[in-house]
Design a protein around this motif. Structure first.
Motif, PDB file in Angstrom:
ATOM      1  N   GLU A 158       0.799  -1.271   0.005  1.00 18.57           N
ATOM      2  CA  GLU A 158       0.023   0.059   0.074  1.00 18.57           C
ATOM      3  C   GLU A 158       0.950   1.322   0.125  1.00 18.57           C
ATOM      4  O   GLU A 158       0.335   2.324  -0.066  1.00 18.57           O
ATOM      5  N   ASN A 159       2.145   1.013   0.024  1.00 19.07           N
ATOM      6  CA  ASN A 159       3.128   2.037   0.056  1.00 19.07           C
ATOM      7  C   ASN A 159       4.128   2.303  -0.946  1.00 19.07           C
ATOM      8  O   ASN A 159       4.694   1.539  -1.500  1.00 19.07           O
ATOM      9  N   ILE A 160       4.034   3.410  -1.691  1.00 15.53           N
ATOM     10  CA  ILE A 160       4.982   3.595  -2.794  1.00 15.53           C
ATOM     11  C   ILE A 160       6.313   3.179  -2.636  1.00 15.53           C
ATOM     12  O   ILE A 160       6.956   2.559  -3.692  1.00 15.53           O
ATOM     13  N   ASP A 161       6.956   3.703  -1.722  1.00 10.54           N
ATOM     14  CA  ASP A 161       8.366   3.707  -1.572  1.00 10.54           C
ATOM     15  C   ASP A 161       8.589   2.223  -1.277  1.00 10.54           C
ATOM     16  O   ASP A 161       9.593   1.558  -1.777  1.00 10.54           O
ATOM     17  N   ASP A 162       7.941   1.509  -0.554  1.00 14.97           N
ATOM     18  CA  ASP A 162       8.117   0.224  -0.034  1.00 14.97           C
ATOM     19  C   ASP A 162       7.888  -0.587  -1.233  1.00 14.97           C
ATOM     20  O   ASP A 162       8.635  -1.533  -1.731  1.00 14.97           O
ATOM     21  N   LEU A 163       6.883  -0.313  -2.325  1.00 16.19           N
ATOM     22  CA  LEU A 163       6.714  -1.418  -3.332  1.00 16.19           C
ATOM     23  C   LEU A 163       7.806  -0.915  -4.437  1.00 16.19           C
ATOM     24  O   LEU A 163       8.323  -2.041  -5.025  1.00 16.19           O
ATOM     25  N   LEU A 164       8.502   0.221  -4.634  1.00 17.55           N
ATOM     26  CA  LEU A 164       9.799   0.698  -5.376  1.00 17.55           C
ATOM     27  C   LEU A 164      10.868  -0.322  -4.877  1.00 17.55           C
ATOM     28  O   LEU A 164      11.780  -0.793  -5.665  1.00 17.55           O
ATOM     29  N   ASP A 165      11.094  -0.360  -3.538  1.00 16.76           N
ATOM     30  CA  ASP A 165      12.137  -1.072  -2.961  1.00 16.76           C
ATOM     31  C   ASP A 165      11.943  -2.587  -3.249  1.00 16.76           C
ATOM     32  O   ASP A 165      12.797  -3.243  -3.496  1.00 16.76           O
ATOM     33  N   GLN A 166      10.774  -3.246  -3.157  1.00 18.32           N
ATOM     34  CA  GLN A 166      10.589  -4.454  -3.502  1.00 18.32           C
ATOM     35  C   GLN A 166      10.889  -4.842  -4.863  1.00 18.32           C
ATOM     36  O   GLN A 166      11.685  -5.808  -5.201  1.00 18.32           O
ATOM     37  N   MET A 167      10.341  -3.759  -5.743  1.00 17.82           N
ATOM     38  CA  MET A 167      10.518  -4.150  -7.101  1.00 17.82           C
ATOM     39  C   MET A 167      12.368  -4.070  -7.428  1.00 17.82           C
ATOM     40  O   MET A 167      12.518  -4.782  -8.427  1.00 17.82           O
ATOM     41  N   ARG A 168      12.899  -3.103  -6.782  1.00 18.96           N
ATOM     42  CA  ARG A 168      14.313  -3.151  -7.223  1.00 18.96           C
ATOM     43  C   ARG A 168      15.224  -4.399  -6.413  1.00 18.96           C
ATOM     44  O   ARG A 168      16.128  -4.682  -7.047  1.00 18.96           O
TER      45      ARG A 168
END
Length: 193
Positions: free
Chosen positions: A167-177
């Motif tokens: 639900e969090n943009i930064d967390d999702l981008l970190d997961q993707m990286r």
């Protein structure tokens, strides 16, 4: 990640939080120097994510089928607008141009795009991270359905785990990286998992 494809609705939905978080995602992508690839429209959440990127002077590539130019109304301020003939060409081009995919709230088209991309990943046609930004629990029921597919033996847990959710943009981008595609495919036996 240099470029992310975003699939989302050509409508705004019934809650302001969808538009607010979509615009924030666009701003965040631009601030992190990540180019947006999306469906090319100025309407709904599609236009909102593009406007978020553009508000921070980021780069946006739109991919729009010819026949939708009058229905979805092409965004006029993009870095680049690519016109294709068919919906399938649109998805193929968007896949070619990106390093990962984020899915936001949307309708049938958004789900179709998400499922095609995750199916391609399941079949080993790409190894890109695919994330759901689960704004205000929008995708809770879909997430539960996917778990039912695992529980009933139609989907392997490893393939379910290919979908990154936050639900969090930064967390999702970190997961993707940090994503590493699984080595198991659709036809690996349970004993090999």
């Amino acid at each position: 990640m240099k470029s992310i494809t975003v699939f989302c609705g050509s409508s705004f939905g019934s809650h302001d939080i969808y538009k607010e978080q979509t615009f924030l995602l666009g701003k965040t992508l631009a601030r992190q120097d990540i180019q947006l690839v999306y469906g090319g429209s100025e309407t709904g959440l599609m236009g909102t994510v593009a406007n978020g990127v553009l508000s921070e002077n980021g780069k946006v590539i739109g991919v729009l089928p010819q026949f939708l130019q009058t229905k979805e109304i092409a965004h006029k301020n993009l870095t680049e607008l690519i016109i294709v003939e068919t919906m399938h060409e649109r998805k193929t081009k968007m896949n070619e141009l990106c390093d990962g995919v984020i899915v936001l709230p949307g309708g049938y088209g958004t789900l179709e795009e998400f499922f095609e991309m995750i199916t391609w990943a399941q079949l080993g046609l790409h190894k890109k991270p695919i994330g759901i930004l689960n704004i205000d629990g929008f995708y809770d029921d879909l997430i539960n359905l996917v778990q039912t597919m695992v529980d009933k033996g139609f989907l392997k847990q490893a393939n379910k785990d290919m979908v990154l959710i936050s639900e969090n943009i930064d967390d999702l981008l970190d997961q993707m990286r940090n994503y590493e595609a699984p080595t198991v495919g659709k036809w690996i036996s349970k004993e090999e998992i």
